[in-house]
Design a protein around this motif. Structure first.
Motif, PDB file in Angstrom:
ATOM      1  N   SER A  63       0.820  -1.219   0.000  1.00  0.00           N
ATOM      2  CA  SER A  63       0.000   0.000   0.000  1.00  0.00           C
ATOM      3  C   SER A  63       0.851   1.264   0.000  1.00  0.00           C
ATOM      4  CB  SER A  63      -0.941   0.005   1.212  1.00  0.00           C
ATOM      5  OG  SER A  63      -0.201  -0.067   2.422  1.00  0.00           O
ATOM      6  N   GLU A  64       2.088   1.168   0.476  1.00  0.00           N
ATOM      7  CA  GLU A  64       3.015   2.300   0.421  1.00  0.00           C
ATOM      8  C   GLU A  64       3.756   2.337  -0.913  1.00  0.00           C
ATOM      9  OE1 GLU A  64       3.402   4.808   2.682  1.00  0.00           O
ATOM     10  OE2 GLU A  64       1.640   3.899   3.624  1.00  0.00           O
ATOM     11  N   LEU A  65       4.097   1.161  -1.410  1.00  0.00           N
ATOM     12  CA  LEU A  65       4.822   1.085  -2.679  1.00  0.00           C
ATOM     13  C   LEU A  65       4.019   1.693  -3.824  1.00  0.00           C
ATOM     14  CD1 LEU A  65       7.320   0.043  -4.211  1.00  0.00           C
ATOM     15  CD2 LEU A  65       6.147  -2.160  -4.457  1.00  0.00           C
ATOM     16  N   VAL A  66       2.704   1.433  -3.861  1.00  0.00           N
ATOM     17  CA  VAL A  66       1.890   1.909  -4.990  1.00  0.00           C
ATOM     18  C   VAL A  66       1.780   3.427  -5.045  1.00  0.00           C
ATOM     19  CG1 VAL A  66       0.517  -0.195  -5.181  1.00  0.00           C
ATOM     20  CG2 VAL A  66      -0.272   1.642  -3.677  1.00  0.00           C
ATOM     21  N   LYS A  67       2.077   4.115  -3.932  1.00  0.00           N
ATOM     22  CA  LYS A  67       1.988   5.575  -3.912  1.00  0.00           C
ATOM     23  C   LYS A  67       3.033   6.240  -4.805  1.00  0.00           C
ATOM     24  CE  LYS A  67       0.004   5.806   0.742  1.00  0.00           C
ATOM     25  NZ  LYS A  67       0.235   6.236   2.149  1.00  0.00           N
ATOM     26  N   ASN A  68       3.992   5.460  -5.281  1.00  0.00           N
ATOM     27  CA  ASN A  68       5.047   5.989  -6.143  1.00  0.00           C
ATOM     28  C   ASN A  68       4.714   5.878  -7.625  1.00  0.00           C
ATOM     29  OD1 ASN A  68       7.385   6.594  -4.153  1.00  0.00           O
ATOM     30  ND2 ASN A  68       6.669   4.558  -3.549  1.00  0.00           N
ATOM     31  N   TYR A  69       3.459   5.495  -7.925  1.00  0.00           N
ATOM     32  CA  TYR A  69       3.036   5.307  -9.309  1.00  0.00           C
ATOM     33  C   TYR A  69       1.909   6.288  -9.648  1.00  0.00           C
ATOM     34  CZ  TYR A  69       5.815   1.096  -8.961  1.00  0.00           C
ATOM     35  OH  TYR A  69       6.861   0.219  -8.765  1.00  0.00           O
ATOM     36  N   GLU A  75      -4.224  -0.197  -9.746  1.00  0.00           N
ATOM     37  CA  GLU A  75      -4.116  -1.479 -10.442  1.00  0.00           C
ATOM     38  C   GLU A  75      -2.981  -2.350  -9.918  1.00  0.00           C
ATOM     39  OE1 GLU A  75      -6.292   1.387 -12.979  1.00  0.00           O
ATOM     40  OE2 GLU A  75      -4.405   1.464 -11.860  1.00  0.00           O
ATOM     41  N   LEU A  76      -1.898  -1.748  -9.419  1.00  0.00           N
ATOM     42  CA  LEU A  76      -0.731  -2.525  -9.005  1.00  0.00           C
ATOM     43  C   LEU A  76      -0.819  -3.059  -7.574  1.00  0.00           C
ATOM     44  CD1 LEU A  76       2.213  -0.467 -10.577  1.00  0.00           C
ATOM     45  CD2 LEU A  76       1.293  -2.669 -11.342  1.00  0.00           C
ATOM     46  N   LEU A  77      -1.802  -2.620  -6.813  1.00  0.00           N
ATOM     47  CA  LEU A  77      -1.885  -3.058  -5.414  1.00  0.00           C
ATOM     48  C   LEU A  77      -2.005  -4.573  -5.311  1.00  0.00           C
ATOM     49  CD1 LEU A  77      -1.965  -2.267  -2.460  1.00  0.00           C
ATOM     50  CD2 LEU A  77      -4.442  -1.961  -2.656  1.00  0.00           C
ATOM     51  N   GLY A  78      -2.892  -5.172  -6.084  1.00  0.00           N
ATOM     52  CA  GLY A  78      -3.047  -6.626  -6.069  1.00  0.00           C
ATOM     53  C   GLY A  78      -1.788  -7.346  -6.536  1.00  0.00           C
ATOM     54  N   PRO A  79      -1.247  -6.981  -7.702  1.00  0.00           N
ATOM     55  CA  PRO A  79      -0.011  -7.618  -8.173  1.00  0.00           C
ATOM     56  C   PRO A  79       1.141  -7.528  -7.176  1.00  0.00           C
ATOM     57  CG  PRO A  79      -1.039  -6.457  -9.982  1.00  0.00           C
ATOM     58  CD  PRO A  79      -1.851  -6.131  -8.758  1.00  0.00           C
ATOM     59  N   PHE A  80       1.276  -6.400  -6.473  1.00  0.00           N
ATOM     60  CA  PHE A  80       2.374  -6.271  -5.511  1.00  0.00           C
ATOM     61  C   PHE A  80       2.202  -7.205  -4.313  1.00  0.00           C
ATOM     62  CE2 PHE A  80       3.591  -1.714  -6.953  1.00  0.00           C
ATOM     63  CZ  PHE A  80       4.474  -2.249  -7.877  1.00  0.00           C
ATOM     64  N   HIS A  81       0.989  -7.632  -4.045  1.00  0.00           N
ATOM     65  CA  HIS A  81       0.799  -8.640  -3.003  1.00  0.00           C
ATOM     66  C   HIS A  81       1.272 -10.012  -3.472  1.00  0.00           C
ATOM     67  CE1 HIS A  81      -1.784  -5.730  -0.801  1.00  0.00           C
ATOM     68  NE2 HIS A  81      -1.447  -6.469   0.232  1.00  0.00           N
ATOM     69  N   SER A  82       1.381 -10.179  -4.795  1.00  0.00           N
ATOM     70  CA  SER A  82       1.844 -11.456  -5.348  1.00  0.00           C
ATOM     71  C   SER A  82       3.354 -11.493  -5.549  1.00  0.00           C
ATOM     72  CB  SER A  82       1.157 -11.718  -6.699  1.00  0.00           C
ATOM     73  OG  SER A  82      -0.238 -11.832  -6.547  1.00  0.00           O
ATOM     74  N   PHE A  83       3.929 -10.361  -5.974  1.00  0.00           N
ATOM     75  CA  PHE A  83       5.377 -10.312  -6.226  1.00  0.00           C
ATOM     76  C   PHE A  83       5.830  -8.873  -6.080  1.00  0.00           C
ATOM     77  CE2 PHE A  83       9.307 -10.149  -8.582  1.00  0.00           C
ATOM     78  CZ  PHE A  83       9.877 -11.408  -8.399  1.00  0.00           C
ATOM     79  N   MET A  84       6.666  -8.619  -5.083  1.00  0.00           N
ATOM     80  CA  MET A  84       7.161  -7.250  -4.923  1.00  0.00           C
ATOM     81  C   MET A  84       8.611  -7.228  -4.478  1.00  0.00           C
ATOM     82  SD  MET A  84       5.238  -5.614  -1.631  1.00  0.00           S
ATOM     83  CE  MET A  84       6.428  -4.281  -1.545  1.00  0.00           C
ATOM     84  N   THR A  85       9.008  -6.206  -3.745  1.00  0.00           N
ATOM     85  CA  THR A  85      10.422  -5.940  -3.486  1.00  0.00           C
ATOM     86  C   THR A  85      11.157  -7.134  -2.890  1.00  0.00           C
ATOM     87  OG1 THR A  85       9.765  -3.656  -3.063  1.00  0.00           O
ATOM     88  CG2 THR A  85      11.997  -4.290  -2.444  1.00  0.00           C
TER      89      THR A  85
END
Length: 404
Positions: A63-69, A75-85
Motif C-alpha cells: 500500500s506504500e509502494l503503490v503511492k510511487n506510481y 491497479e498494481l496493489l493486487g499484483p504487488f501482493h503477489s510479487f514485490m520488493t
C-alpha cells in the motif's frame, strides 16, 4: 519459412527477459524466444542508475509502494501482493546477485555495475534455452486460429502465446491499437524544469535538502531535496512533480510557475524567527549568517533578492526587508519555461489503457493469450527503482499465468 515457438516475447528489455526466463524455467518443455529490434538487449538496464542499475526500492509494504506510481497506483496493489520488493531481492540473490540498500532507499547490485544484472539475465536465458533473436523489427501482429503470427524484418514467427514488453514504443502501440486496444497518448514523465532566474544563476550543484514545491494554479505539490542545475531545477522534489503532473504539465506546454518553500515553514513562523535574529545577533551581517540549514550560496542569493545589502546587519534590518526575505524563503516564485530529460532515463506516461488489462494475469481483456509487462502499458513511476519493480512484478505474473 515460418518459425514456430510456444511463447514469443517482443522486447529484449528488463520485463522481456524477466518474463521469458521465468516462463522457460518453470516450464522447460515450452520453446521460448525473445524478439529484440536492436543488436543487443537490456540497454535501459545498462544505463539505469548512472550505470549501476537501480534494481528496485526498499519499500516492503504494497500500500506504500503503490503511492510511487502516478499511473497504476490502484491497479498494481493486487499484483504487488503477489510479487514485490522482497521477492525481487530473493530472485536475484538465488541467482548469485546480491543487492544493497542505499540511504535514500534505492537498491543496487553490490557490484555497483549494471553489467552484473545483464550478465545474470544472459546466463539465465542461456541456461533455460531462451532463444534470443536480435535485429528483428516487428512489422505486423496477426491473430490466427491457434495463436499469433508476428511478421518481422527477418521473417515470420508463429506462437501460441504472445508477451509484449517493448516499453514506450509508438510503432508497437500502433499495432496494438489496430488489434482493438485503446492507447493512452504518451507524454514525457520524469523530467527536470528549465528555469532562467538570477536567484539560481551560476550556482549549479547547490542542494536544498527539504523543500516544498507547488505548481501554481493546480493541485500539484511535492516535497524533498531540490537540486539547482545549469538549466534550472531537478532532484526528487521536481521529478515527483513532473511524474504526477505529466499530463497536466504537457497541456501547459511546459510553461508555468512554481512556488518553492525552501525551509518548509509557514510565513508567520519564518518571520517570527527572523525578528528574533535582530535580538540574538544584532551586529552580525545577514548576508553571512546562514539560517535554516540552507546552503550558503543559496542563502546569499535569497537575501540579495530581498533587497538586503551585503553590509546590512540584523539590528539595522527593517521589518519590510524581513518580510521580503520571508517571502523568498517560503513563497519564492519561479517561471518554468521548458523541460529537460532526466539523465538518459527517459520515461513516458501513456500506453495500453489499463482498463484493457486483467491485472490478476496481465492478460489482455481484448485478445486471449496476449500479455503485457513493463512500460508498454500506461504505468509509470517516480525515480528510485520503482519502474523496474513494475517490470519485475508484471513479468513474473505473466510467467505464472502462462505456465499454469
Amino acid at each position: 519459412m515460418t518459425k514456430q515457438k510456444n511463447i514469443l516475447v517482443i522486447g529484449g528489455g528488463a520485463a522481456g527477459f524477466f518474463a521469458a526466463i521465468n516462463i522457460a524455467e518453470h516450464y522447460p518443455k515450452l520453446s521460448v524466444a525473445i524478439l529484440e529490434r536492436g543488436k543487443q538487449g537490456l540497454q535501459k538496464v545498462r544505463i539505469s542508475g548512472g550505470g549501476r542499475c537501480n534494481v528496485t526500492h526498499a519499500e516492503f509494504i504494497p500500500s506504500e509502494l503503490v503511492k510511487n506510481y502516478p499511473r497504476g497506483e490502484k491497479e498494481l496493489l493486487g499484483p504487488f501482493h503477489s510479487f514485490m520488493t522482497g521477492d525481487t531481492i530473493t530472485w536475484f540473490e538465488e541467482r548469485g546477485v546480491a543487492l544493497k540498500i542505499e540511504e535514500d532507499g534505492r537498491m543496487f547490485p553490490v557490484s555497483n555495475t549494471s553489467q552484473t544484472i545483464i550478465d545474470c539475465f544472459l546466463h539465465e536465458a542461456k541456461k533455460h534455452h531462451v532463444d534470443l533473436l536480435y535485429n528483428h523489427v516487428v512489422k505486423a501482429i496477426n491473430i490466427e486460429d491457434n495463436g499469433f503470427l508476428v511478421e518481422t524484418s527477418q521473417g515470420c514467427i508463429a506462437c501460441e502465446k504472445l508477451v509484449v514488453a517493448t516499453g514506450s514504443n509508438p510503432k508497437i502501440w500502433n499495432l496494438l491499437e489496430n488489434l482493438g486496444h485503446r492507447i493512452v497518448p504518451p507524454v514525457p514523465s520524469l523530467f527536470t524544469f528549465d528555469i532562467k532566474d538570477e536567484r539560481i544563476k551560476d550556482i549549479p550543484g547547490v542542494v536544498a535538502k527539504d523543500v516544498e514545491v507547488k505548481v501554481l494554479g493546480t493541485h500539484l505539490v511535492s516535497e524533498g531535496p531540490l537540486l539547482i542545475t545549469h538549466v534550472g531545477m531537478s532532484a526528487p522534489a521536481i521529478l515527483k512533480l513532473s511524474a504526477f503532473g505529466a499530463v497536466e504539465l504537457a497541456k501547459m506546454n511546459y510553461n508555468f510557475k512554481i512556488e518553492v518553500n525552501f525551509i518548509r515553514q509557514n510565513h508567520e513562523d519564518c518571520l517570527s524567527f527572523l525578528m528574533e535574529m535582530k535580538q540574538l545577533s544584532p551586529k552580525k551581517t545577514i548576508f553571512n549568517t546562514v539560517q535554516f540549514g540552507l546552503p550558503k550560496r543559496l542563502w546569499k542569493r535569497l537575501v540579495a533578492s530581498s533587497g538586503i545589502a551585503k553590509s546590512m546587519n540584523w539590528a539595522d534590518c527593517s521589518k519590510s526587508f524581513l518580510i521580503a526575505l520571508t517571502k523568498q524563503l517560503t513563497k519564492a516564485v519561479f517561471h518554468v519555461t521548458g523541460k529537460s530529460t532526466f539523465k538518459e532515463e527517459f520515461v513516458t506516461a501513456g500506453g495500453v489503457d489499463l482498463k484493457d488489462i486483467n491485472f490478476k494475469t496481465f492478460e489482455s481483456k481484448i485478445i486471449p493469450n496476449l500479455y503485457f509487462a513493463g512500460e508498454v502499458i500506461n504505468v509509470d513511476a517516480v525515480t528510485g527503482g520503482f519502474n523496474f519493480q513494475n517490470a519485475w512484478t508484471g513479468a513474473y505474473i505473466v510467467s505464472q499465468s502462462i505456465t499454469k
